[in-house]
Design a protein around this motif. Structure first.
Motif, PDB file in Angstrom:
ATOM      1  N   ARG A 130       0.842  -1.198   0.000  1.00 17.91           N
ATOM      2  CA  ARG A 130       0.000   0.000   0.000  1.00 17.91           C
ATOM      3  C   ARG A 130       0.875   1.244   0.000  1.00 17.91           C
ATOM      4  O   ARG A 130       1.836   1.337   0.778  1.00 17.91           O
ATOM      5  CB  ARG A 130      -0.923  -0.001   1.216  1.00 17.91           C
ATOM      6  CG  ARG A 130      -1.992   1.096   1.198  1.00 17.91           C
ATOM      7  CD  ARG A 130      -2.910   0.949   2.407  1.00 17.91           C
ATOM      8  NE  ARG A 130      -3.986   1.923   2.403  1.00 17.91           N
ATOM      9  CZ  ARG A 130      -5.140   1.785   1.783  1.00 17.91           C
ATOM     10  NH1 ARG A 130      -5.363   0.686   1.089  1.00 17.91           N
ATOM     11  NH2 ARG A 130      -6.076   2.712   1.833  1.00 17.91           N
ATOM     12  N   VAL A 131       0.541   2.211  -0.841  1.00 22.35           N
ATOM     13  CA  VAL A 131       1.332   3.442  -0.917  1.00 22.35           C
ATOM     14  C   VAL A 131       0.419   4.658  -0.970  1.00 22.35           C
ATOM     15  O   VAL A 131      -0.666   4.615  -1.551  1.00 22.35           O
ATOM     16  CB  VAL A 131       2.265   3.462  -2.150  1.00 22.35           C
ATOM     17  CG1 VAL A 131       3.341   2.392  -2.044  1.00 22.35           C
ATOM     18  CG2 VAL A 131       1.481   3.293  -3.446  1.00 22.35           C
ATOM     19  N   GLY A 223       2.767 -11.071  -8.258  1.00 17.70           N
ATOM     20  CA  GLY A 223       2.815  -9.635  -8.055  1.00 17.70           C
ATOM     21  C   GLY A 223       1.461  -9.057  -7.699  1.00 17.70           C
ATOM     22  O   GLY A 223       0.415  -9.633  -8.027  1.00 17.70           O
ATOM     23  N   ILE A 224       1.468  -7.915  -7.023  1.00 14.86           N
ATOM     24  CA  ILE A 224       0.220  -7.263  -6.625  1.00 14.86           C
ATOM     25  C   ILE A 224       0.070  -5.955  -7.383  1.00 14.86           C
ATOM     26  O   ILE A 224       1.043  -5.231  -7.606  1.00 14.86           O
ATOM     27  CB  ILE A 224       0.174  -7.042  -5.089  1.00 14.86           C
ATOM     28  CG1 ILE A 224      -1.245  -6.699  -4.650  1.00 14.86           C
ATOM     29  CG2 ILE A 224       1.188  -5.987  -4.643  1.00 14.86           C
ATOM     30  CD1 ILE A 224      -1.446  -6.824  -3.149  1.00 14.86           C
ATOM     31  N   ARG A 225      -1.143  -5.685  -7.828  1.00 15.90           N
ATOM     32  CA  ARG A 225      -1.420  -4.495  -8.613  1.00 15.90           C
ATOM     33  C   ARG A 225      -2.743  -3.880  -8.158  1.00 15.90           C
ATOM     34  O   ARG A 225      -3.540  -4.500  -7.457  1.00 15.90           O
ATOM     35  CB  ARG A 225      -1.532  -4.842 -10.115  1.00 15.90           C
ATOM     36  CG  ARG A 225      -0.316  -5.532 -10.711  1.00 15.90           C
ATOM     37  CD  ARG A 225       0.864  -4.603 -10.869  1.00 15.90           C
ATOM     38  NE  ARG A 225       1.979  -5.247 -11.571  1.00 15.90           N
ATOM     39  CZ  ARG A 225       2.971  -5.894 -10.986  1.00 15.90           C
ATOM     40  NH1 ARG A 225       2.973  -6.025  -9.656  1.00 15.90           N
ATOM     41  NH2 ARG A 225       3.949  -6.421 -11.697  1.00 15.90           N
ATOM     42  N   ASP A 226      -2.953  -2.663  -8.595  1.00 15.51           N
ATOM     43  CA  ASP A 226      -4.212  -1.965  -8.344  1.00 15.51           C
ATOM     44  C   ASP A 226      -4.837  -1.736  -9.718  1.00 15.51           C
ATOM     45  O   ASP A 226      -4.457  -0.828 -10.445  1.00 15.51           O
ATOM     46  CB  ASP A 226      -3.931  -0.633  -7.634  1.00 15.51           C
ATOM     47  CG  ASP A 226      -5.194   0.064  -7.155  1.00 15.51           C
ATOM     48  OD1 ASP A 226      -6.269  -0.197  -7.733  1.00 15.51           O
ATOM     49  OD2 ASP A 226      -5.098   0.881  -6.231  1.00 15.51           O
ATOM     50  N   TYR A 227      -5.768  -2.613 -10.104  1.00 15.52           N
ATOM     51  CA  TYR A 227      -6.356  -2.562 -11.440  1.00 15.52           C
ATOM     52  C   TYR A 227      -7.548  -1.613 -11.439  1.00 15.52           C
ATOM     53  O   TYR A 227      -8.550  -1.853 -10.752  1.00 15.52           O
ATOM     54  CB  TYR A 227      -6.779  -3.960 -11.890  1.00 15.52           C
ATOM     55  CG  TYR A 227      -5.626  -4.914 -12.017  1.00 15.52           C
ATOM     56  CD1 TYR A 227      -4.769  -4.859 -13.119  1.00 15.52           C
ATOM     57  CD2 TYR A 227      -5.359  -5.860 -11.033  1.00 15.52           C
ATOM     58  CE1 TYR A 227      -3.690  -5.734 -13.234  1.00 15.52           C
ATOM     59  CE2 TYR A 227      -4.289  -6.733 -11.144  1.00 15.52           C
ATOM     60  CZ  TYR A 227      -3.456  -6.660 -12.240  1.00 15.52           C
ATOM     61  OH  TYR A 227      -2.391  -7.518 -12.347  1.00 15.52           O
ATOM     62  N   ASN A 265      -7.509  -0.892  -3.666  1.00 17.97           N
ATOM     63  CA  ASN A 265      -7.521  -2.329  -3.377  1.00 17.97           C
ATOM     64  C   ASN A 265      -6.408  -3.030  -4.146  1.00 17.97           C
ATOM     65  O   ASN A 265      -6.226  -2.783  -5.341  1.00 17.97           O
ATOM     66  CB  ASN A 265      -8.862  -2.956  -3.768  1.00 17.97           C
ATOM     67  CG  ASN A 265     -10.010  -2.353  -3.000  1.00 17.97           C
ATOM     68  OD1 ASN A 265      -9.983  -2.307  -1.777  1.00 17.97           O
ATOM     69  ND2 ASN A 265     -11.017  -1.873  -3.712  1.00 17.97           N
ATOM     70  N   GLY A 266      -5.695  -3.909  -3.467  1.00 21.59           N
ATOM     71  CA  GLY A 266      -4.644  -4.676  -4.113  1.00 21.59           C
ATOM     72  C   GLY A 266      -5.171  -6.006  -4.624  1.00 21.59           C
ATOM     73  O   GLY A 266      -5.900  -6.709  -3.923  1.00 21.59           O
ATOM     74  N   CYS A 299       2.298  -2.556  -6.247  1.00 15.56           N
ATOM     75  CA  CYS A 299       1.733  -1.803  -5.141  1.00 15.56           C
ATOM     76  C   CYS A 299       0.270  -1.496  -5.433  1.00 15.56           C
ATOM     77  O   CYS A 299      -0.219  -1.720  -6.530  1.00 15.56           O
ATOM     78  CB  CYS A 299       2.517  -0.511  -4.911  1.00 15.56           C
ATOM     79  SG  CYS A 299       2.548   0.605  -6.336  1.00 15.56           S
ATOM     80  N   TYR A 300      -0.417  -1.008  -4.408  1.00 21.65           N
ATOM     81  CA  TYR A 300      -1.785  -0.521  -4.605  1.00 21.65           C
ATOM     82  C   TYR A 300      -1.955   0.777  -3.838  1.00 21.65           C
ATOM     83  O   TYR A 300      -1.160   1.120  -2.972  1.00 21.65           O
ATOM     84  CB  TYR A 300      -2.820  -1.578  -4.214  1.00 21.65           C
ATOM     85  CG  TYR A 300      -2.838  -1.964  -2.752  1.00 21.65           C
ATOM     86  CD1 TYR A 300      -3.773  -1.414  -1.882  1.00 21.65           C
ATOM     87  CD2 TYR A 300      -1.937  -2.895  -2.244  1.00 21.65           C
ATOM     88  CE1 TYR A 300      -3.808  -1.778  -0.547  1.00 21.65           C
ATOM     89  CE2 TYR A 300      -1.967  -3.264  -0.913  1.00 21.65           C
ATOM     90  CZ  TYR A 300      -2.898  -2.708  -0.065  1.00 21.65           C
ATOM     91  OH  TYR A 300      -2.920  -3.054   1.256  1.00 21.65           O
ATOM     92  N   SER A 301      -3.004   1.494  -4.168  1.00 23.40           N
ATOM     93  CA  SER A 301      -3.091   2.899  -3.801  1.00 23.40           C
ATOM     94  C   SER A 301      -3.872   3.165  -2.524  1.00 23.40           C
ATOM     95  O   SER A 301      -4.873   2.509  -2.234  1.00 23.40           O
ATOM     96  CB  SER A 301      -3.751   3.682  -4.942  1.00 23.40           C
ATOM     97  OG  SER A 301      -3.957   5.022  -4.587  1.00 23.40           O
ATOM     98  N   ASP A 302      -3.419   4.173  -1.808  1.00 27.43           N
ATOM     99  CA  ASP A 302      -4.251   4.887  -0.852  1.00 27.43           C
ATOM    100  C   ASP A 302      -4.862   6.040  -1.649  1.00 27.43           C
ATOM    101  O   ASP A 302      -4.139   6.856  -2.214  1.00 27.43           O
ATOM    102  CB  ASP A 302      -3.401   5.412   0.300  1.00 27.43           C
ATOM    103  CG  ASP A 302      -4.222   6.146   1.352  1.00 27.43           C
ATOM    104  OD1 ASP A 302      -5.077   6.969   0.971  1.00 27.43           O
ATOM    105  OD2 ASP A 302      -3.999   5.934   2.556  1.00 27.43           O
TER     106      ASP A 302
END
Length: 341
Positions: A130-131, A223-227, A265-266, A299-302
């Motif tokens: 999370r970033v 890997g984890i992404r924020d789609y 969301n990741g 990563c995924y977003s704040d």
């Protein structure tokens, strides 16, 4: 109030979707694109100039013919990570050098508002993935480094002599998927390099889908992404333009702003595969391989800043992104087949 906007790269995947969202919001897009990867079909019926963003005479002509341009949305860039690893000088010239030339032209023509298409790929990986906008940046590929460099250039630009009116909002995209829900535009490439594109290609052709990298420190090793749906990304640009003066004006205290554009969301690559299989009602042949050059954990977003500063929140699901991407590919494949006859 923003009524007309120059959009560079407006014949590409994201740029053309942004242009459509601008039209839907009553804002006129003026598109500048060299069509090296964009499509002429995506600018039909729109104000369009074909050429290089670093061509000062062309940019001057655009502003002379459209003196009412209120802002620039800068989407033009080379974006393929493996290609950037093999051709770094090409990427630095196209993404950094030419953008500096564009900014000089914007400054000369008095364009003081810029929305920049940046990337979450510049973030240093965090333990959770999370970033937020305060997290350290540490780009790991030449492509990502061009985005990191340009953010620094833009920030410095707002602080230079005579730049009191210059203001920038950098939107750090996460992983756009899908297509314009009205199917006006979408991915112009039937063989994209990102995960969802590869899933669609594997499903369409009956070939294996390969997960590149399965030993990352995530819940399942992939890997984890924020789609995020590309239409949500496009609407974030509209929100940034509508609130531009409020966010960057004298009362805001900052002439340079960074805002994450994601879902919050990741999703791991394995989870994306599962969502895709559920959407198409079929099971894929999934294989595993080592990471590609330039690949990262992800990563995924704040998205707190996007909600508070822009009044924007994403509205579409991964399933909608998959459905729109499939619908667009079917339409684009039929169009391509008809063209080759």
């Amino acid at each position: 109030m923003v009524r007309k906007v120059l959009i560079t790269g407006g014949a590409g995947y994201i740029g053309s979707t942004v242009a459509s969202a601008l039209l839907d919001a009553g804002i006129v897009p003026v598109v500048l694109d060299d069509l090296s990867s964009g499509r002429a079909e995506f600018v039909e019926g729109r104000v369009f100039y074909r050429g290089d963003i670093a061509d000062p005479e062309l940019v001057d002509r655009i502003f002379a013919e459209h003196p009412d341009l209120d802002a620039t949305v800068h989407c033009a860039a080379r974006i393929v990570v493996p290609e950037s690893v093999s051709r770094p000088l090409f990427y630095y010239r196209e993404n950094v050098g030419k953008t500096v030339g564009l900014l000089e032209s914007l400054q000369r023509n008095g364009c003081t508002r810029v929305v920049f298409s940046s990337s979450a790929s510049i973030y240093r990986p965090t333990p959770t993935g999370r970033v937020d906008e305060s997290c350290p940046v540490e780009a790991s590929s030449p492509y990502a480094r061009t985005k990191q460099m340009m953010e620094q250039v833009l920030q410095d630009w707002t602080r230079g002599d005579g730049a009191e009116q210059t203001r920038v909002i950098a939107l750090r995209y996460f992983n756009p998927i899908g297509a314009d829900p009205q199917l006006r535009t979408g991915l112009q490439n039937l063989h994209p390099t990102h995960a969802l594109g590869k899933l669609i290609e594997a499903h369409a052709n009956g070939t294996p889908f390969t997960i590149t990298g399965v030993a990352w420190e995530t819940r399942d090793g992939s890997g984890i992404r924020d789609y995020i749906h590309v239409q949500d990304v496009a609407e974030a640009h509209v929100a940034a333009l509508v609130r531009f003066d409020e966010v960057t004006g004298p009362g805001a205290g900052e002439r340079y702003r960074v805002v994450n554009i994601g879902t919050g969301n990741g999703t791991t690559v394995r989870e994306l595969v599962t969502a895709f299989e559920q959407a198409v009602g079929a099971t894929l042949d999934v294989r595993e391989a080592e990471p590609r050059p330039g690949d990262v954990l992800g990563c995924y977003s704040d998205v707190t800043a996007a909600r508070e500063l822009l009044g924007w929140t994403p509205r579409r699901t991964i399933a909608q992104g998959v459905e729109d991407a499939l619908a667009w590919r079917s339409r684009w494949a039929a169009r391509a087949a008809a063209a080759t006859g």
